[in-house]
Design an enzyme around this catalytic site. Structure first.
Site, short mmCIF file in Angstrom:
data_model
loop_
_atom_site.label_atom_id
_atom_site.label_comp_id
_atom_site.label_asym_id
_atom_site.label_seq_id
_atom_site.Cartn_x
_atom_site.Cartn_y
_atom_site.Cartn_z
N LEU A 36 0.85 -1.20 0.00
CA LEU A 36 0.00 0.00 0.00
C LEU A 36 0.89 1.25 0.00
O LEU A 36 0.79 2.11 -0.88
CB LEU A 36 -0.93 -0.01 1.23
CG LEU A 36 -1.83 1.21 1.41
CD1 LEU A 36 -2.85 1.32 0.28
CD2 LEU A 36 -2.58 1.15 2.76
N GLY A 69 2.00 7.87 2.55
CA GLY A 69 1.95 7.11 3.79
C GLY A 69 0.57 7.20 4.41
O GLY A 69 -0.33 6.41 4.08
N SER A 70 0.38 8.21 5.27
CA SER A 70 -0.92 8.36 5.94
C SER A 70 -2.05 8.62 4.95
O SER A 70 -3.17 8.14 5.13
CB SER A 70 -0.85 9.53 6.94
OG SER A 70 0.06 9.22 7.97
N TRP A 77 8.73 0.55 2.31
CA TRP A 77 8.61 0.01 3.67
C TRP A 77 7.77 -1.26 3.68
O TRP A 77 6.90 -1.42 4.54
CB TRP A 77 7.98 1.02 4.65
CG TRP A 77 8.57 2.38 4.64
CD1 TRP A 77 7.92 3.54 4.37
CD2 TRP A 77 9.93 2.74 4.92
NE1 TRP A 77 8.78 4.61 4.46
CE2 TRP A 77 10.02 4.14 4.79
CE3 TRP A 77 11.08 2.02 5.26
CZ2 TRP A 77 11.21 4.83 4.98
CZ3 TRP A 77 12.27 2.70 5.46
CH2 TRP A 77 12.32 4.09 5.31
N ILE A 78 7.99 -2.13 2.73
CA ILE A 78 7.14 -3.31 2.60
C ILE A 78 7.76 -4.50 3.34
O ILE A 78 8.78 -5.06 2.91
CB ILE A 78 6.90 -3.67 1.11
CG1 ILE A 78 6.38 -2.44 0.34
CG2 ILE A 78 5.94 -4.86 0.99
CD1 ILE A 78 5.11 -1.83 0.88
N GLY A 132 22.25 -0.08 33.74
CA GLY A 132 23.22 -0.27 32.64
C GLY A 132 23.01 -1.58 31.90
O GLY A 132 23.19 -1.66 30.67
N GLU A 152 1.18 0.58 9.97
CA GLU A 152 -0.25 0.27 9.98
C GLU A 152 -1.07 1.44 10.56
O GLU A 152 -2.07 1.24 11.24
CB GLU A 152 -0.52 -1.05 10.70
CG GLU A 152 0.31 -2.16 10.07
CD GLU A 152 -0.35 -3.51 10.08
OE1 GLU A 152 -1.57 -3.56 10.19
OE2 GLU A 152 0.38 -4.49 9.93
N SER A 191 0.18 6.77 15.29
CA SER A 191 -0.69 7.09 16.43
C SER A 191 -1.59 8.28 16.10
O SER A 191 -2.75 8.35 16.54
CB SER A 191 0.16 7.42 17.67
OG SER A 191 0.78 6.25 18.14
#
Ligand code: COS
Length: 382
Positions: free
Chosen positions: A126, A132-133, A157-158, A338, A361, A364
């Site tokens: 997609l 993107g959005s 970014w698949i 640490g 996906e 936010s």
């Protein structure tokens, strides 16, 4: 009414997923992460357990489990390794659930058994370099040439893009029609014009394959009708966001488990650090985040299983659980001091792996717009 009591079968599946995760995934996760290794042997083991496409009906090679049971499996795998959890989420939710819902009988018979058995992996195309959005604004084009669909464009970014035999590709057929011109295509990746490139240098999910795809006149088979594509993508994301949320509950639980164990062993000022109130506060906060995230995931699963509308509740679960995972991982590092900053313990990886879940996906911010639109009736994007 929603019932929090698990059935015997759900309890058994959870126990099986838990044992499998501890036996097969946990021992390999650090080296796979260090070496940026996409562990195809482990993917095969996950498939052999029936954890790929578990929600697919048995007649198509799945296990036919409900969403709540699926969520329990994903939570356990997510506790072990978010890279492997991503495989489960992408193949099961984004690819299989879309084919099961939108595919023709022939398409279901052709692809679902192969995907559920792990013989073929599938990816979800997609997102694009410039999209993107604003998922409706696709640059990838599809046109009919001599009776078959030809697709040209690029996807970014698949997850699993370098290893998949099948790509679900979303493309625009009629730019004037905006989202109503989008169509979804089943694209076999082994064909001329399809190329993929690995993306490296990621903050986290280093054991997961991520690709940039280039499509140069590739042939695709339409799934659903022309114009259904945007809805195919949105319904896929309703399932995918649930899966990401369930995986994040696993990260939260992993943070609690690691922190409790560390705090009881680690001594400072002649006593275990678990006895200090400020450490207890951090642990209590993680427990509350975990419980709240899990309850929201279970609610979303229950809505799906009972056939009720669930887009808003899925976004609530995704928003809460992904942000909770980032918070818990950050807090868990604090508890470990640490030691939490190196990969002898899982918590630094939890933080790196959790970070992408508030991005992919649907960020936010997108989840918040979906939630607020549902209650105000006002679409901030139009
Ligand atoms: N299920 C079914 N149909 C849906 C739906 C859903 N969950 N969400 C939207 N639709 C439908 C709408 O009903 C509308 O249908 P009509 O054309 O019949 O009116 C159509 O899809 C367009 O929806 P909408 O108006 O909500 O689209 P917008 O462009 O306003 O916004 C958002 C959609 C922002 C929610 C969408 O673009 C989105 O989720 N973006 C993020 C993309 C994303 O998650 N990318 C990650 C990719 S995977 S790593």
């Amino acid at each position: 009414m929603i019932d929090f009591e698990l059935t015997d079968e759900q309890r058994l599946v959870r126990e099986t997923a838990r044992e499998f995760t501890d036996r097969e995934i946990v021992p390999r996760v650090r080296e796979n992460d260090r070496n940026e290794r996409f562990d195809t042997e482990l993917v095969k083991k996950i498939a052999d357990m029936g954890f790929l496409g578990a929600i697919v009906p048995e007649e198509y090679g799945g296990r036919g489990v409900d969403y709540r049971t699926y969520g329990l499996i994903v939570e356990e795998i997510g506790r072990g390794d978010s890279a492997m959890r991503t495989v489960v989420s992408v193949v099961t939710s984004l690819v299989c659930s879309s084919i099961a819902r939108w595919g023709s009988e022939e398409q279901k018979r052709e692809w679902l058994p192969r995907l559920c058995s792990g013989e073929a992996l599938g990816c979800f195309g997609l997102t694009e370099p410039d999209t993107g959005s604003d998922a409706a604004n696709l640059k990838t084009r599809a046109e009919k040439v001599n009776g078959s669909w030809r697709i040209t464009g690029g996807k970014m970014w698949i997850s699993l893009g370098n290893y998949s035999k099948l790509a679900l590709v979303f493309a625009q057929t009629d730019p004037q029609a905006k989202h109503r011109g989008i169509a979804c295509f089943l694209v076999p990746t082994e064909q001329p014009g399809f190329t993929s490139q690995e993306i490296h240098g990621k903050l986290g999910l280093r054991g997961s394959d991520t690709a940039e795809l280039s499509l140069d006149g590739v042939e695709g088979e339409l799934m659903g009708e022309v114009g259904d594509g945007f809805k195919v993508a949105m319904t896929a994301l309703d399932s995918g966001r649930y899966s990401v949320a369930a995986g994040c509950v696993g990260i939260c639980q992993g943070c609690v488990d690691a922190s409790v164990s560390y705090a009881k062993e680690r001594r400072q000022f002649d006593r275990p650090i678990a006895s200090f109130q400020l450490v207890q506060e951090m642990i209590a906060e993680m427990v509350v985040e975990t419980d709240a995230a899990r309850a929201l995931v279970w609610r979303a699963g229950w809505l799906k299983d009972t056939g009720r509308p669930n887009t808003t509740e899925t976004s609530i679960a995704k928003l809460y659980a992904t942000e909770a995972a980032v918070k818990c991982a950050n807090t868990a590092i604090q508890v470990h001091g640490g030691s939490g900053y190196v990969d002898d313990y899982p918590v630094e990886r939890y933080l790196r792996d959790a970070r992408v879940t508030t991005l992919y996906e649907g960020t936010s911010q997108i989840q918040k717009l979906i939630i607020a639109r549902a209650v105000t009736g006002v679409n901030a994007l139009s």
